[in-house]
Structure formats: C-alpha cells, structure tokens
Design a protein around this motif. Structure first.
Motif, PDB file in Angstrom:
ATOM      1  N   ASN A 263      57.643  69.087  56.793  1.00 56.84           N
ATOM      2  CA  ASN A 263      58.944  68.430  56.910  1.00 56.84           C
ATOM      3  C   ASN A 263      59.634  68.360  55.537  1.00 56.84           C
ATOM      4  OD1 ASN A 263      61.077  66.893  58.076  1.00 56.84           O
ATOM      5  ND2 ASN A 263      59.616  66.199  59.601  1.00 56.84           N
ATOM      6  N   TRP A 264      59.954  69.521  55.012  1.00 56.23           N
ATOM      7  CA  TRP A 264      60.476  69.675  53.643  1.00 56.23           C
ATOM      8  C   TRP A 264      61.601  68.712  53.294  1.00 56.23           C
ATOM      9  CZ3 TRP A 264      60.031  72.272  49.018  1.00 56.23           C
ATOM     10  CH2 TRP A 264      58.964  73.176  48.915  1.00 56.23           C
ATOM     11  N   ASN A 265      62.530  68.519  54.232  1.00 56.93           N
ATOM     12  CA  ASN A 265      63.714  67.721  53.883  1.00 56.93           C
ATOM     13  C   ASN A 265      63.394  66.269  53.608  1.00 56.93           C
ATOM     14  OD1 ASN A 265      65.172  70.029  54.163  1.00 56.93           O
ATOM     15  ND2 ASN A 265      65.893  69.575  56.239  1.00 56.93           N
ATOM     16  N   ILE A 270      59.096  65.332  45.374  1.00 63.53           N
ATOM     17  CA  ILE A 270      57.654  65.569  45.211  1.00 63.53           C
ATOM     18  C   ILE A 270      57.369  67.019  44.801  1.00 63.53           C
ATOM     19  CG2 ILE A 270      55.440  65.655  46.449  1.00 63.53           C
ATOM     20  CD1 ILE A 270      56.429  63.116  47.983  1.00 63.53           C
ATOM     21  N   PRO A 271      57.919  68.037  45.509  1.00 66.63           N
ATOM     22  CA  PRO A 271      57.610  69.412  45.088  1.00 66.63           C
ATOM     23  C   PRO A 271      58.045  69.709  43.642  1.00 66.63           C
ATOM     24  CG  PRO A 271      58.551  69.410  47.294  1.00 66.63           C
ATOM     25  CD  PRO A 271      58.712  68.015  46.757  1.00 66.63           C
ATOM     26  N   GLN A 272      59.259  69.260  43.256  1.00 64.66           N
ATOM     27  CA  GLN A 272      59.736  69.546  41.894  1.00 64.66           C
ATOM     28  C   GLN A 272      58.849  68.897  40.844  1.00 64.66           C
ATOM     29  OE1 GLN A 272      61.840  68.757  44.550  1.00 64.66           O
ATOM     30  NE2 GLN A 272      63.869  68.396  43.673  1.00 64.66           N
ATOM     31  N   THR A 273      58.331  67.703  41.148  1.00 65.72           N
ATOM     32  CA  THR A 273      57.519  66.990  40.160  1.00 65.72           C
ATOM     33  C   THR A 273      56.229  67.757  39.877  1.00 65.72           C
ATOM     34  OG1 THR A 273      58.463  64.940  41.011  1.00 65.72           O
ATOM     35  CG2 THR A 273      56.563  64.729  39.576  1.00 65.72           C
ATOM     36  N   ILE A 279      52.831  73.985  38.353  1.00 62.25           N
ATOM     37  CA  ILE A 279      52.198  74.465  39.588  1.00 62.25           C
ATOM     38  C   ILE A 279      53.209  75.284  40.388  1.00 62.25           C
ATOM     39  CG2 ILE A 279      51.122  73.749  41.758  1.00 62.25           C
ATOM     40  CD1 ILE A 279      50.267  71.172  40.235  1.00 62.25           C
ATOM     41  N   GLN A 280      52.817  76.517  40.721  1.00 62.72           N
ATOM     42  CA  GLN A 280      53.699  77.345  41.542  1.00 62.72           C
ATOM     43  C   GLN A 280      53.541  76.933  43.004  1.00 62.72           C
ATOM     44  OE1 GLN A 280      52.610  81.448  40.826  1.00 62.72           O
ATOM     45  NE2 GLN A 280      52.371  81.029  38.640  1.00 62.72           N
ATOM     46  N   LEU A 281      54.682  76.777  43.665  1.00 61.60           N
ATOM     47  CA  LEU A 281      54.603  76.554  45.098  1.00 61.60           C
ATOM     48  C   LEU A 281      55.880  77.109  45.704  1.00 61.60           C
ATOM     49  CD1 LEU A 281      56.511  73.743  45.802  1.00 61.60           C
ATOM     50  CD2 LEU A 281      54.614  72.744  44.574  1.00 61.60           C
ATOM     51  N   GLU A 282      55.784  77.579  46.929  1.00 58.49           N
ATOM     52  CA  GLU A 282      57.000  78.106  47.548  1.00 58.49           C
ATOM     53  C   GLU A 282      57.146  77.605  48.972  1.00 58.49           C
ATOM     54  OE1 GLU A 282      56.312  82.529  48.919  1.00 58.49           O
ATOM     55  OE2 GLU A 282      55.576  82.337  46.844  1.00 58.49           O
ATOM     56  N   ARG A 283      58.390  77.531  49.374  1.00 59.09           N
ATOM     57  CA  ARG A 283      58.697  77.089  50.728  1.00 59.09           C
ATOM     58  C   ARG A 283      58.620  78.280  51.665  1.00 59.09           C
ATOM     59  NH1 ARG A 283      63.614  73.224  52.876  1.00 59.09           N
ATOM     60  NH2 ARG A 283      63.114  73.473  55.087  1.00 59.09           N
TER      61      ARG A 283
END
Length: 435
Positions: A263-265, A270-273, A279-283
């Motif tokens: 539920n990304w929205n 949290i992801p940006q922090t 840390i690499q992460l992708e949607r």
C-alpha cells in the motif's frame, strides 16, 4: 508463550514476504465495533497477542464474535454486559493492554458511561493519557479516578460537540475523541489531530457506518454528530512498521527480498528515509523490491553535514522505526545521528548492539550517533533480552546479520506485535528457532 529465539546469523535471505495487518490500526478499529449494534466485519486482522487480547476483552464484554477465516472476524455489540466492565476481571485484563484505553470513547458515546483500569503496555517511558481524558471531558463527560483501585470512570448524560485543541497529536487520543464525537450533539472540531494512515482508516470506516467526518488526513477534523451508526466491512492496511523492518533486514543481510502488497500511498516518507541510508529499493506495482547489495552509503545533507534521522508526528517519520534505522546504520558506510524525540527510553537497547561490536555513541536518552562498519566487521552473535516490542524486532535483525549464534530472551515482547515472525523468516531462509 514465553521463550527464546535461537538465531544463527550471517546468512543471506531471499524471497517474498507479506506484511501482516497493522497492529496499531487493529486496536482502534476493534474498539469502534462497540459504536453500533449491527454486525461489523473486519479483515486482515493480525494474529498477535495484543490484538487477540483485545478481542477476548470484547468477548467478555458481551460482543458476539464470529471467526470467518484467518484474520477475518465479524463482531456484533448488540447485547453488552456492563457488569464485566466494573468487575475485578476487567481491572486485570484491561490493565495489561494499553490499547484498551480506546474503549472509553465508544462506551461513552453509546452507553453514556465508561470505565478503565490504569493501563500497562510497553516500558518506553511515560505515555500520558491526559489527552484522552481532557478531550472526553471537553465533550461533556465527568471524570473520576478511584486511586485505591487504580480505576478511571467517565459518565455523561449527553455529549456535546465543541472545538478541541489537542496539546499533543496523540493517535490513540485522537481516535478516542473521534469515536466519542461521532454521536455527540452538534459539531466537534479537533485541531492538532493525529493524521496517521491508521486514523484515516478509522475515520473512513466510521463514515461508512454513517458518521459525518471531514478533513480526514489533515490535522483539523470536523465531525457533525449523528444519532446512530450502522454496520460495515473494513479491511486493514498492512503494518508499515513491519514493512520498514523488512527493508532494514534486506540491507543488513545483503538479501534480495520483495515485500508484497505494501500500500505504497500510505507509507509516507518511510521508503525515502531508508534510501537516505543508501538502501536501494524500487516500487513494483504495490510491492517493494530490494536487490541484494554488498554495501550502502549514508548520504549527507547538501551542505556536507552529517545526516540526522528523527521522528515526528505523521506525516513525519514514525518513532516505531527509529530502532530499525539505528540497527541498519551500524553496517552502513558513513555516520548518522538518530534522534528519538517522542519517547525517552527507546534508545536504551543500544548497549546490546555495542556488545555485538557496533560503533554507537549514546549522546543522551534521546540521541545516538552511529558510525557505520560498512559490513567490514560483522556484528557478533550474543545473548540478549528484548526490552520492548520495537527494539525486540531491531535486535532480531541485528542477530540475523551477525556472525555466530544469538539468543534473544523475553520474546513475548516480539510476539505481542509480530505474527509468526520466526515462521515467516524461515520461509526466507533464516536460521531461527524457538527454544
């Protein structure tokens, strides 16, 4: 279920993991079933100690509970037993669970009276309840405290809406006042209201039940009182604290992990922090994909000064994830200052990380500087005790990345917040067992 985890760390993990339903949302939503005598169906309820205990309290209170399937229950509060609320059993049951404080607003709204033992819960310093009681009193409740029996009681012939300015944006405090106000006479406005996704979920559910709440997602809620609420269906969000924990776990163990249906929205920053820690992460649709990476480098501020990560009320960074940030920073490249503003003893678990070889300077009860080891010196396995539910999860991640064997005692603190955590970690390849 008191026991210990034995963990052999230093293994890379891989695979998919699905976060559980949100604990902090569940505690609010389950209290709201008292607001109507019609059935309320709730899905994606996490099977964890704190939530199960609240469901038991509702059952003792006379709510009819039907289990439809795992994590999917129907509640009907059409025949409430008030004797239980005044009983010794409730004094004992309610005191063990801080979340039961949110039964006050619904009880008051629907029955005109409410009772509550002094609550327990995490040992993370003072967590005052003044916001709850001040708000309910402003709506017209009279408040008394029996200090011999540590018992609060509230009563109100009728609740009347008004403008309430909260002194702190307490999530549970806002939830309690909202649940009391939905059936009060006239208009209530709550300023400096908490605006967490979980509180937005509660407000949306109440609106589906017939409440009239506007300003959802902002810090000014307007509630037009209604006479009666009806039943509804509700599905809970995934737990964002767990999602953040799995991001940290992937980085610490150099693992390739996909976190499903996040539920990304509703994840805020949290992801940006975590990305600031390198840390690499992708949607990928509603999933978060984290590739295996050998190293992650902490970014600095634009002027070159050291990165600070601090907590703030939503939409700031949730305090529940600062312990994870702190652990993950121990193996990053670079230095970060972790500043825990909202609770005063949440950082006291760092001594355990220092025992494992982490380079951390505890500046004061609120701030710790972490000098990352860049995976050059893995943490060492050790024996430790979990002090609270969030630190417990952080220590678990530290142990999974450490070389050698770790034992974590007092794991009911972890079980209070995480469903079958050892089973879900084993599915990723972790070497963890209950002993």
């Amino acid at each position: 279920m008191n026991g210990s985890f034995q963990i052999r760390g230093g293994k890379r993990l891989s695979g998919e993991i699905t976060p559980q339903g949100a604990k902090n949302e569940a505690l609010q939503i389950l209290c709201a079933v008292l607001l109507t005598e019609e059935p309320v169906r709730v899905k994606n309820i996490p099977d964890i100690h704190d939530v199960n205990r609240l469901i038991e309290i509702l059952g003792d209170f006379g709510v009819k509970i039907t289990k439809n399937s795992h994590g999917d229950f129907t509640f009907q509060a059409n025949n409430i037993n008030f004797d239980y609320i005044k009983s010794k059993e409730f004094k004992k049951d309610g005191a063990k669970l801080r979340g039961s404080i949110m039964l006050l607003g619904p009880m008051l709204a629907r029955f005109g009276e409410a009772y509550m033992p002094t609550p327990g819960g995490d040992k993370i310093g003072r967590r005052r309840l003044d916001t709850h009681f001040q708000g309910l009193v402003e709506l017209g409740a009279s408040f008394s405290y029996d200090d011999e029996n540590f018992f609060y009681s509230l009563s109100a012939k009728e609740l009347v809406g008004k403008f309430i300015h909260l002194e702190e944006a307490s999530v549970t405090g806002t939830a309690n006042i909202v649940m009391a106000a939905v059936m009060a006479k006239g208009k209530t406005r709550i300023y400096n209201a908490a605006c967490e996704p979980y509180l937005q979920q509660l407000c949306k559910m109440l609106n589906r039940m017939g409440a009239n709440i506007s300003g959802i997602g902002s810090n000014l809620l307007t509630i037009e009182g209604v006479e009666i609420l009806s039943g509804t269906e509700h599905t809970m969000l995934p737990d964002m604290v767990e999602i953040g924990s799995w991001i940290g776990l992937a980085a610490m163990t150099k693992s390739e992990i996909t976190i499903k249906n996040v539920n990304w929205n509703q994840l805020g920053i949290i992801p940006q922090t975590f990305q600031k820690l390198g840390i690499q992460l992708e949607r990928r649709g509603e999933d978060i994909y984290i590739p295996a990476q050998e190293n992650y480098k902490i970014s600095k501020f634009i002027d070159g000064s050291i990165l600070t990560v601090s907590d703030a009320p939503w939409p700031g960074f949730t305090p529940d994830l600062l312990s994870i940030i702190l652990v993950v920073a121990t193996q990053a490249k670079g230095t970060v200052l972790v500043h825990q503003k909202m609770f005063e003893s949440r950082l006291f678990f760092v001594d355990k990380l220092i025992d494992m070889g982490a380079q951390i300077i505890l500046c004061d009860p609120h701030r710790a500087t972490v000098v990352g080891l860049n995976h050059e010196f893995p943490l060492r396995g050790t024996t430790m005790v979990s002090p609270d539910i969030r630190a417990g999860n952080a220590l678990l991640i530290a142990a999974l990345s450490a070389e050698g064997k770790s034992i974590i005692h007092n794991i009911e603190q972890i079980d209070r917040g995480y469903e079958n955590i050892d089973g879900r970690l084993r599915a990723l390849g972790a070497d963890i067992e209950r002993i």
